[in-house]
Design a protein around this motif. Structure first.
Motif, PDB file in Angstrom:
ATOM      1  N   GLY A 247      36.248  59.646  28.932  1.00 21.14           N
ATOM      2  CA  GLY A 247      37.464  60.374  29.270  1.00 21.14           C
ATOM      3  C   GLY A 247      38.463  59.460  29.947  1.00 21.14           C
ATOM      4  N   GLN A 248      39.484  60.058  30.515  1.00 21.47           N
ATOM      5  CA  GLN A 248      40.563  59.289  31.136  1.00 21.47           C
ATOM      6  C   GLN A 248      41.107  60.055  32.325  1.00 21.47           C
ATOM      7  OE1 GLN A 248      43.663  58.287  28.364  1.00 21.47           O
ATOM      8  NE2 GLN A 248      44.650  56.803  29.723  1.00 21.47           N
ATOM      9  N   LEU A 249      41.331  59.350  33.433  1.00 20.47           N
ATOM     10  CA  LEU A 249      41.980  59.915  34.609  1.00 20.47           C
ATOM     11  C   LEU A 249      43.386  59.334  34.708  1.00 20.47           C
ATOM     12  CD1 LEU A 249      39.185  59.680  37.358  1.00 20.47           C
ATOM     13  CD2 LEU A 249      39.578  61.490  35.678  1.00 20.47           C
ATOM     14  N   ASN A 250      44.239  59.989  35.517  1.00 19.57           N
ATOM     15  CA  ASN A 250      45.532  59.380  35.799  1.00 19.57           C
ATOM     16  C   ASN A 250      45.445  58.610  37.114  1.00 19.57           C
ATOM     17  OD1 ASN A 250      46.219  61.179  38.045  1.00 19.57           O
ATOM     18  ND2 ASN A 250      46.533  62.759  36.492  1.00 19.57           N
ATOM     19  N   GLY A 251      46.423  57.759  37.339  1.00 22.08           N
ATOM     20  CA  GLY A 251      46.397  56.898  38.510  1.00 22.08           C
ATOM     21  C   GLY A 251      46.342  57.659  39.818  1.00 22.08           C
ATOM     22  N   GLU A 252      47.017  58.806  39.873  1.00 18.59           N
ATOM     23  CA  GLU A 252      47.032  59.601  41.102  1.00 18.59           C
ATOM     24  C   GLU A 252      45.634  60.098  41.465  1.00 18.59           C
ATOM     25  OE1 GLU A 252      49.112  59.904  38.592  1.00 18.59           O
ATOM     26  OE2 GLU A 252      51.017  59.292  39.488  1.00 18.59           O
ATOM     27  N   GLN A 253      44.860  60.455  40.447  1.00 15.17           N
ATOM     28  CA  GLN A 253      43.494  60.912  40.709  1.00 15.17           C
ATOM     29  C   GLN A 253      42.633  59.792  41.272  1.00 15.17           C
ATOM     30  OE1 GLN A 253      43.013  62.461  36.613  1.00 15.17           O
ATOM     31  NE2 GLN A 253      42.205  64.326  37.549  1.00 15.17           N
ATOM     32  N   VAL A 254      42.826  58.591  40.784  1.00 18.13           N
ATOM     33  CA  VAL A 254      42.046  57.461  41.289  1.00 18.13           C
ATOM     34  C   VAL A 254      42.430  57.164  42.728  1.00 18.13           C
ATOM     35  CG1 VAL A 254      41.502  55.015  40.974  1.00 18.13           C
ATOM     36  CG2 VAL A 254      41.793  56.497  38.972  1.00 18.13           C
ATOM     37  N   ILE A 255      43.715  57.120  43.013  1.00 15.56           N
ATOM     38  CA  ILE A 255      44.167  56.830  44.374  1.00 15.56           C
ATOM     39  C   ILE A 255      43.671  57.895  45.346  1.00 15.56           C
ATOM     40  CG2 ILE A 255      46.221  56.696  45.848  1.00 15.56           C
ATOM     41  CD1 ILE A 255      47.658  55.373  43.457  1.00 15.56           C
ATOM     42  N   ALA A 256      43.721  59.152  44.934  1.00 14.17           N
ATOM     43  CA  ALA A 256      43.275  60.248  45.807  1.00 14.17           C
ATOM     44  C   ALA A 256      41.786  60.141  46.115  1.00 14.17           C
ATOM     45  CB  ALA A 256      43.581  61.594  45.162  1.00 14.17           C
ATOM     46  N   ALA A 257      40.990  59.654  45.150  1.00 12.23           N
ATOM     47  CA  ALA A 257      39.548  59.532  45.359  1.00 12.23           C
ATOM     48  C   ALA A 257      39.195  58.344  46.252  1.00 12.23           C
ATOM     49  CB  ALA A 257      38.847  59.395  44.016  1.00 12.23           C
ATOM     50  N   ALA A 302      47.302  51.971  39.757  1.00 15.48           N
ATOM     51  CA  ALA A 302      46.324  53.016  40.052  1.00 15.48           C
ATOM     52  C   ALA A 302      45.408  52.657  41.212  1.00 15.48           C
ATOM     53  CB  ALA A 302      45.479  53.290  38.802  1.00 15.48           C
ATOM     54  N   TYR A 303      45.426  51.392  41.633  1.00 11.95           N
ATOM     55  CA  TYR A 303      44.529  50.972  42.705  1.00 11.95           C
ATOM     56  C   TYR A 303      45.277  50.661  43.997  1.00 11.95           C
ATOM     57  CZ  TYR A 303      41.578  50.441  38.587  1.00 11.95           C
ATOM     58  OH  TYR A 303      40.900  50.665  37.421  1.00 11.95           O
ATOM     59  N   THR A 304      46.534  51.037  44.038  1.00 13.67           N
ATOM     60  CA  THR A 304      47.357  50.740  45.217  1.00 13.67           C
ATOM     61  C   THR A 304      46.801  51.416  46.462  1.00 13.67           C
ATOM     62  OG1 THR A 304      49.336  50.542  43.839  1.00 13.67           O
ATOM     63  CG2 THR A 304      49.663  50.876  46.207  1.00 13.67           C
ATOM     64  N   GLY A 305      46.434  50.615  47.437  1.00 15.89           N
ATOM     65  CA  GLY A 305      46.006  51.139  48.730  1.00 15.89           C
ATOM     66  C   GLY A 305      44.593  51.650  48.808  1.00 15.89           C
ATOM     67  N   ILE A 306      43.838  51.612  47.728  1.00 13.12           N
ATOM     68  CA  ILE A 306      42.467  52.130  47.792  1.00 13.12           C
ATOM     69  C   ILE A 306      41.588  51.161  48.569  1.00 13.12           C
ATOM     70  CG2 ILE A 306      42.728  53.392  45.624  1.00 13.12           C
ATOM     71  CD1 ILE A 306      40.961  51.239  44.297  1.00 13.12           C
ATOM     72  N   GLU A 307      40.455  51.662  49.030  1.00 16.69           N
ATOM     73  CA  GLU A 307      39.553  50.833  49.832  1.00 16.69           C
ATOM     74  C   GLU A 307      39.124  49.580  49.080  1.00 16.69           C
ATOM     75  OE1 GLU A 307      35.226  51.094  52.136  1.00 16.69           O
ATOM     76  OE2 GLU A 307      36.177  52.926  51.382  1.00 16.69           O
ATOM     77  N   ALA A 308      38.821  49.712  47.789  1.00 18.02           N
ATOM     78  CA  ALA A 308      38.361  48.566  47.011  1.00 18.02           C
ATOM     79  C   ALA A 308      39.405  47.459  46.968  1.00 18.02           C
ATOM     80  CB  ALA A 308      38.006  49.002  45.593  1.00 18.02           C
ATOM     81  N   GLN A 309      40.679  47.835  46.986  1.00 16.68           N
ATOM     82  CA  GLN A 309      41.736  46.829  46.969  1.00 16.68           C
ATOM     83  C   GLN A 309      41.758  46.060  48.289  1.00 16.68           C
ATOM     84  OE1 GLN A 309      45.956  47.930  47.224  1.00 16.68           O
ATOM     85  NE2 GLN A 309      46.258  46.939  45.225  1.00 16.68           N
ATOM     86  N   LYS A 310      41.468  46.743  49.377  1.00 17.44           N
ATOM     87  CA  LYS A 310      41.480  46.109  50.688  1.00 17.44           C
ATOM     88  C   LYS A 310      40.324  45.119  50.854  1.00 17.44           C
ATOM     89  CE  LYS A 310      43.527  50.304  52.629  1.00 17.44           C
ATOM     90  NZ  LYS A 310      43.296  51.500  53.482  1.00 17.44           N
ATOM     91  N   THR A 311      39.174  45.437  50.248  1.00 17.17           N
ATOM     92  CA  THR A 311      37.987  44.585  50.400  1.00 17.17           C
ATOM     93  C   THR A 311      37.745  43.686  49.189  1.00 17.17           C
ATOM     94  OG1 THR A 311      36.548  46.277  49.456  1.00 17.17           O
ATOM     95  CG2 THR A 311      36.885  46.329  51.846  1.00 17.17           C
ATOM     96  N   MET A 312      38.572  43.858  48.153  1.00 19.46           N
ATOM     97  CA  MET A 312      38.445  43.129  46.887  1.00 19.46           C
ATOM     98  C   MET A 312      37.098  43.394  46.211  1.00 19.46           C
ATOM     99  SD  MET A 312      41.378  41.943  46.536  1.00 19.46           S
ATOM    100  CE  MET A 312      41.263  40.849  45.143  1.00 19.46           C
ATOM    101  N   ALA A 313      36.616  44.614  46.356  1.00 16.97           N
ATOM    102  CA  ALA A 313      35.356  44.997  45.718  1.00 16.97           C
ATOM    103  C   ALA A 313      35.610  45.418  44.273  1.00 16.97           C
ATOM    104  CB  ALA A 313      34.682  46.118  46.500  1.00 16.97           C
TER     105      ALA A 313
END
Length: 376
Positions: A247-257, A302-313
């Protein structure tokens, strides 16, 4: 090649092939629940997907090309380094007739008929297209049975039955059971620990087929890599948002999660997307090239500001784990990323090397994954 058969009696339904091996009409149940009669052991097969070589090679280690009478060209295009490794050892692979197409598309029925195979192996995803084209009926009229198999749609449910189907029809049941036992043992090295320790599960987003799709955000529901994430002690953010396997999510759903990890399933897809954003993980991949190309993914909106972006995971993993018998290797590496403190002694590279040493005819080459979170 089964060139001559000698009837031994209508009641017995037995035959002798030219090698002297006893052949027998056997009834198998494929992953679609269909009862199919096949003259086994088979000597000429059509592979509806070239990447079915992954299981063929485990069963026919001495010469995986000898029974393949035709195959789809996806292995050549989607996994070129693996194809090159097999071709170097088994040059006859280059002589096998090929046909084009994708996972859910029809086989080339003319190729299938011309090669007079003992059986055609089709992915379960092709059932609708095959039924619409009445291929089962057309092939059955010529005495060519079709068997549905599955490493992709519901791999945790269908991988073992699929290995057994190939083992039964290849006359390699003992070897098939050994592979099944090895696979189960390697999965339990992760799942037993997760069950006992019950660690907190980090949120994970799976960026499916990164670089093959240029848009965002293709992913997996609660199957395939989605299920691998859960077995490894993660929490797939799409498991309740995507009703099926894909399936496919939109960027907002990823950021919210706000996922703590982003897993990019990817490969060398130069044949499909020239100079694309795919990451060339696979046998023999250069770790520096992997990290360089993986560095694109934290920049996606879609990854703006998410935890993974902060830790580069951000992690890249060989996409072909999603349609092979080798999923247990992916499960082990995911567990090391999600819970390094619990799996410090687990070595997925060594597991994959052991699989090659015991079951496969080519040497193991590392390079199937990489991470921005790892220190060079």
């Amino acid at each position: 090649m089964k060139a001559v058969t000698v009837a031994l009696g209508a009641a017995a339904g037995l035959a002798l092939n030219v090698s002297g091996a006893l052949a027998e009409i056997v009834t198998v149940t494929d992953v679609a629940g269909r009862k199919v009669e096949v003259d086994a052991p088979v000597e000429r097969v059509i592979l509806g997907e070239g990447r079915q070589l992954y299981i063929v090679a485990a069963l026919d280690r001495d010469d995986p090309a000898r029974r393949v009478a035709g195959w789809r060209n996806d292995l050549i295009q989607a996994d070129p380094k693996t194809y090159e490794a097999y071709l170097a050892k088994f040059p006859k692979l280059a002589e096998i007739p090929t046909f084009a197409g994708y996972e859910e598309s029809l086989i080339d029925i003319e190729t299938a008929i011309a090669q007079r195979p003992d059986v055609v192996f089709l992915n379960v995803e092709t059932m609708q297209a095959t039924a619409d084209a009445q291929y089962i009926e057309k092939l059955d009229a010529l005495g060519i049975p079709v068997v549905y198999v599955d490493f992709r749609y519901k791999p945790m449910e269908n991988t073992e039955p699929t290995i057994r189907l190939f083992g039964k029809l290849f006359g390699q049941e003992e070897r098939a059971e050994a592979l099944i036992a090895f696979r189960e043992e390697q999965i339990r090295r992760v799942t037993d620990v997760i069950t006992a320790e019950k660690p907190e599960r980090p949120a994970v987003f799976i960026d499916r087929a990164g670089g093959y799709y240029e848009d965002c955000c293709h992913t997996f529901g609660n199957e395939n890599f989605g299920r691998f994430v859960e077995l490894s002690g993660g929490s797939n953010i799409a498991k309740d948002l995507v009703p099926g396997t894909f399936g496919q999510l939109n960027g907002e759903q990823v950021i919210a999660a706000d996922p703590a990890h982003v897993l990019v399933t990817t490969a060398d897809w130069e044949a499909y997307v020239h100079d694309g954003n795919w990451v060339p993980v696979g046998p023999g991949a250069d770790p520096k090239d992997v990290r360089r190309k993986l560095a694109f993914y934290p920049t996606r909106p879609a990854y703006t500001g998410i935890e993974a972006q902060k830790t580069m995971a951000f992690h890249a993993m060989w996409h072909q784990f999603y349609n092979s018998p080798y999923q247990f290797v992916a499960v082990q590496q995911l567990a090391k990323w999600f819970h390094p403190e619990l799996f410090s002694d687990l070595d997925p590279d060594e597991t994959f090397r052991q699989l090659h040493d015991e079951f496969l005819p080519i040497d193991y080459q590392p390079g199937y994954w990489g991470s921005l979170a790892e220190v060079e």
